[in-house]
Design an enzyme around this catalytic site. Structure first.
Site, mmCIF file in Angstrom:
data_model
loop_
_atom_site.group_PDB
_atom_site.id
_atom_site.type_symbol
_atom_site.label_atom_id
_atom_site.label_comp_id
_atom_site.label_asym_id
_atom_site.label_seq_id
_atom_site.Cartn_x
_atom_site.Cartn_y
_atom_site.Cartn_z
ATOM 1 N N GLU A 179 0.883 -1.183 0.000
ATOM 2 C CA GLU A 179 0.000 0.000 0.000
ATOM 3 C C GLU A 179 0.907 1.215 0.000
ATOM 4 O OE1 GLU A 179 -3.026 0.120 -0.492
ATOM 5 O OE2 GLU A 179 -3.701 -1.919 -0.084
ATOM 6 N N CYS A 226 -1.941 9.191 3.004
ATOM 7 C CA CYS A 226 -1.753 8.697 1.635
ATOM 8 C C CYS A 226 -2.883 9.139 0.711
ATOM 9 C CB CYS A 226 -1.648 7.176 1.647
ATOM 10 S SG CYS A 226 -3.033 6.382 2.481
HETATM 11 P P1 NAD Z 1 8.751 4.997 3.968
HETATM 12 O O1 NAD Z 1 8.553 4.150 2.777
HETATM 13 O O2 NAD Z 1 9.967 5.820 4.076
HETATM 14 O O3 NAD Z 1 8.702 4.106 5.314
HETATM 15 C C1 NAD Z 1 7.664 3.168 5.554
HETATM 16 C C2 NAD Z 1 8.199 2.044 6.422
HETATM 17 O O4 NAD Z 1 9.187 1.316 5.698
HETATM 18 C C3 NAD Z 1 8.888 2.516 7.715
HETATM 19 O O5 NAD Z 1 8.578 1.610 8.747
HETATM 20 C C4 NAD Z 1 10.363 2.435 7.347
HETATM 21 O O6 NAD Z 1 11.206 2.296 8.477
HETATM 22 C C5 NAD Z 1 10.370 1.181 6.482
HETATM 23 N N1 NAD Z 1 11.504 1.047 5.565
HETATM 24 C C6 NAD Z 1 12.297 2.021 5.059
HETATM 25 N N2 NAD Z 1 13.197 1.473 4.199
HETATM 26 C C7 NAD Z 1 12.967 0.148 4.166
HETATM 27 C C8 NAD Z 1 13.540 -0.956 3.462
HETATM 28 N N3 NAD Z 1 14.557 -0.768 2.613
HETATM 29 N N4 NAD Z 1 13.049 -2.181 3.662
HETATM 30 C C9 NAD Z 1 12.001 -2.378 4.485
HETATM 31 N N5 NAD Z 1 11.410 -1.394 5.180
HETATM 32 C C10 NAD Z 1 11.875 -0.138 5.030
HETATM 33 O O7 NAD Z 1 7.432 5.860 4.070
HETATM 34 P P2 NAD Z 1 7.238 7.296 4.717
HETATM 35 O O8 NAD Z 1 7.677 8.298 3.729
HETATM 36 O O9 NAD Z 1 7.790 7.393 6.072
HETATM 37 O O10 NAD Z 1 5.639 7.267 4.817
HETATM 38 C C11 NAD Z 1 4.850 8.012 4.008
HETATM 39 C C12 NAD Z 1 4.507 7.289 2.727
HETATM 40 O O11 NAD Z 1 3.653 6.213 2.998
HETATM 41 C C13 NAD Z 1 3.757 8.187 1.756
HETATM 42 O O12 NAD Z 1 4.227 7.981 0.453
HETATM 43 C C14 NAD Z 1 2.322 7.709 1.897
HETATM 44 O O13 NAD Z 1 1.507 7.970 0.773
HETATM 45 C C15 NAD Z 1 2.513 6.257 2.134
HETATM 46 N N6 NAD Z 1 1.335 5.686 2.778
HETATM 47 C C16 NAD Z 1 0.524 4.834 2.063
HETATM 48 C C17 NAD Z 1 -0.638 4.330 2.639
HETATM 49 C C18 NAD Z 1 -1.561 3.416 1.868
HETATM 50 O O14 NAD Z 1 -2.375 2.744 2.490
HETATM 51 N N7 NAD Z 1 -1.499 3.359 0.546
HETATM 52 C C19 NAD Z 1 -0.963 4.687 3.949
HETATM 53 C C20 NAD Z 1 -0.126 5.553 4.634
HETATM 54 C C21 NAD Z 1 1.026 6.041 4.039
#
Ligand code: NAD
Length: 460
Positions: A227, A261
């Site tokens: 997601e 999001c």
């Molecule tokens: P991010 O992708 O930087 O981080 C998300 C998670 O992934 C965190 O727990 C982070 O520690 C982890 N992570 C980071 N690098 C990783 C890797 N290489 N391997 C595994 N895990 C890793 O996201 P963010 O920028 O902090 O959050 C915001 C984003 O999330 C926005 O783009 C938003 O649209 C999206 N989002 C989507 C939804 C949905 O349901 N579609 C909901 C909420 C947020």
């Protein structure tokens, strides 16, 4: 690791940071504990989930206070978070007793069945922005179906995204070893994706990280539910009630400082009402109080950290430099970014073309329905869509032309219900879904089973 309150910079507490060894140990314990849980009756599992939902409701005020301070959410947002999280638990409790398979046709003299079985250990990776909702929407159904869970919240929100659930499920009587919370960054996340005992990954986060997770999961032939990001359009047709449309637009773009999001990142407004819409939205934005959510009723709290604020500001100033007009906001104090409205926007400007993840409403104008459809479709994302019009059929006809995973006619783009299948298309995800019956596909495996009265006879 310090847990920092974005509104004040104060240290709220300290959390451990997990490493790959911690992850391996958690996965091993989870895998050992899971078979007994899967063998427990659905009534036992459902009872734990119901108690968890009730505990979230009973302790809502305390949990809301934590979320407000740790993630900078306003009162309305944290109330919504505890409501959705408790509903996730109740809905998961109901799912535990749903039929777990079907009887298949077969050309042989036998009974042929499809049975849903737990995956085993489910890995959940959640982001900072709505931590309790985004963790519980996977943790609750995964547990209800008889899985164990290893949860990795964002290290900026380890309490709201993880420890709250650990405590709630402990008090709810979840047997030991079934839920592990490991705050950490990319390293622990990668270890979770590659651990051979973890059967499925539920990832919520940015599209960039989602790609990396998907690539790693593919190498390990692991199922992954993604997601991801969004840049959702709110289309305002010429017959829409202007006051209601402006209020919906402000809510869609500014709730939780735009760090959702589904945030309305693109306002696509009919040219006959666009000047009035921009004027009213800018006045609305100017009137929204910004500040520490714990000090009273504010409409916007802080952004999560300085790097997020700098990213938001660079997208806004980049758009203004390219010719956009700042109708409201565009400035900040510390992490408090003012509600921002941009007019005279072209579709190639950064605040319109990219996911901002901040309180920014860029407005573009359209003339015909075809143009509105083309503008709304012109995005690499496909998460949510809102269409505001007095003519519902017209709204639906327009929505049919715009590919998104979610559409709301006469509502803005930010909506969530535990019973509804939630997910995006294109770069917003793999088309996978969470919520309601979709959780069955996400958190179980399918097994084909046949039964014959006698052993089958073969030619040799
Ligand atoms: P991010 O992708 O930087 O981080 C998300 C998670 O992934 C965190 O727990 C982070 O520690 C982890 N992570 C980071 N690098 C990783 C890797 N290489 N391997 C595994 N895990 C890793 O996201 P963010 O920028 O902090 O959050 C915001 C984003 O999330 C926005 O783009 C938003 O649209 C999206 N989002 C989507 C939804 C949905 O349901 N579609 C909901 C909420 C947020």
């Amino acid at each position: 690791m310090a847990i920092v309150e974005p509104a004040t910079g104060a240290e709220l507490g300290r959390a451990g940071l997990a490493d790959a060894d911690d992850l391996a140990r958690a996965a091993r314990i989870a895998a050992a504990a899971q078979p007994d849980w899967a063998a427990a009756s659905f009534e036992q599992r459902a009872a734990v989930l119901r108690r968890a939902g009730a505990l979230i409701e009973q302790n809502a005020e305390e949990l809301q206070r934590w979320m407000m301070r740790e993630s900078g959410s306003i009162q309305g947002m944290v109330e919504f978070a505890t409501y959705v999280a408790s509903q996730e638990c109740y809905e998961a409790a109901a799912l535990a007793s749903r039929p777990v398979g079907e009887i298949l046709p077969t050309a042989q003299p036998r009974l042929s069945l499809l049975r849903r079985v737990p995956v085993g250990v489910v890995g959940v990776i959640s982001p900072f922005n709505a931590p309790l909702i985004l963790s519980s929407r996977s943790v609750a159904p995964a547990l209800a179906f008889g899985n164990a869970v290893v949860l990795k919240p964002d290290p900026r929100t380890p309490v709201s995204g993880g420890m709250i659930l650990a405590r709630v499920f402990e008090e709810a009587g979840l047997p030991d070893g079934l839920l592990h919370v490991l705050p950490g960054g990319a390293g622990v996340g990668s270890a979770l994706v590659t651990d051979p005992r973890v059967g499925v990954i539920s990832f919520t986060g940015s599209t960039g990280t989602g790609r990396k997770v998907a690539a790693l999961a593919a190498e390990h032939l692991k199922r992954v539910h993604l997601e991801l990001g969004g840049n959702s359009a709110l289309v305002v047709l010429d017959d829409a009630d202007l006051d209601l449309a402006v209020s919906a637009g402000a809510w869609g773009s500014f709730l939780h400082q735009g760090q959702i999001c589904m945030t309305a990142g693109r306002h696509i407004v009919h040219e006959s009402i666009a000047d009035d819409y921009v004027g009213a939205l800018a006045a609305h934005a100017d009137g929204l109080p910004v500040g520490d959510p714990t000090t009273g009723q504010v409409a916007l709290g802080p952004l999560i950290d300085a790097s997020q604020r700098d990213k938001v500001h660079a997208l806004v100033t980049g758009s203004v430099d390219a010719g956009a007009r700042l109708a409201a906001g565009g400035s900040y104090d510390n992490l408090f970014y003012r509600a921002t409205v941009l007019d005279d926007v072209r579709t190639d400007m950064p605040a319109y073309a990219q996911e901002v993840f901040g309180p920014v409403a860029p407005v573009v104008r359209f003339g015909s329905a075809e143009e509105a459809a083309r503008l709304a479709t012109d995005s690499s994302y496909g998460l949510s869509l809102g269409i505001l019009t007095r003519d519902v059929s017209r709204g639906l006809a327009l929505a049919e032309q715009i590919p998104t995973g979610i559409v709301h006619i006469n509502d803005q783009t930010v909506n969530d219900e535990a019973v509804a299948p939630f997910g995006g298309v294109l770069e917003s995800g793999t088309g996978a879904r969470f919520g309601g019956n979709a959780n069955l596909d996400a958190f179980t495996n399918q097994r084909w089973i046949t039964l014959r009265g006698d052993i089958a006879a073969y030619p040799f």
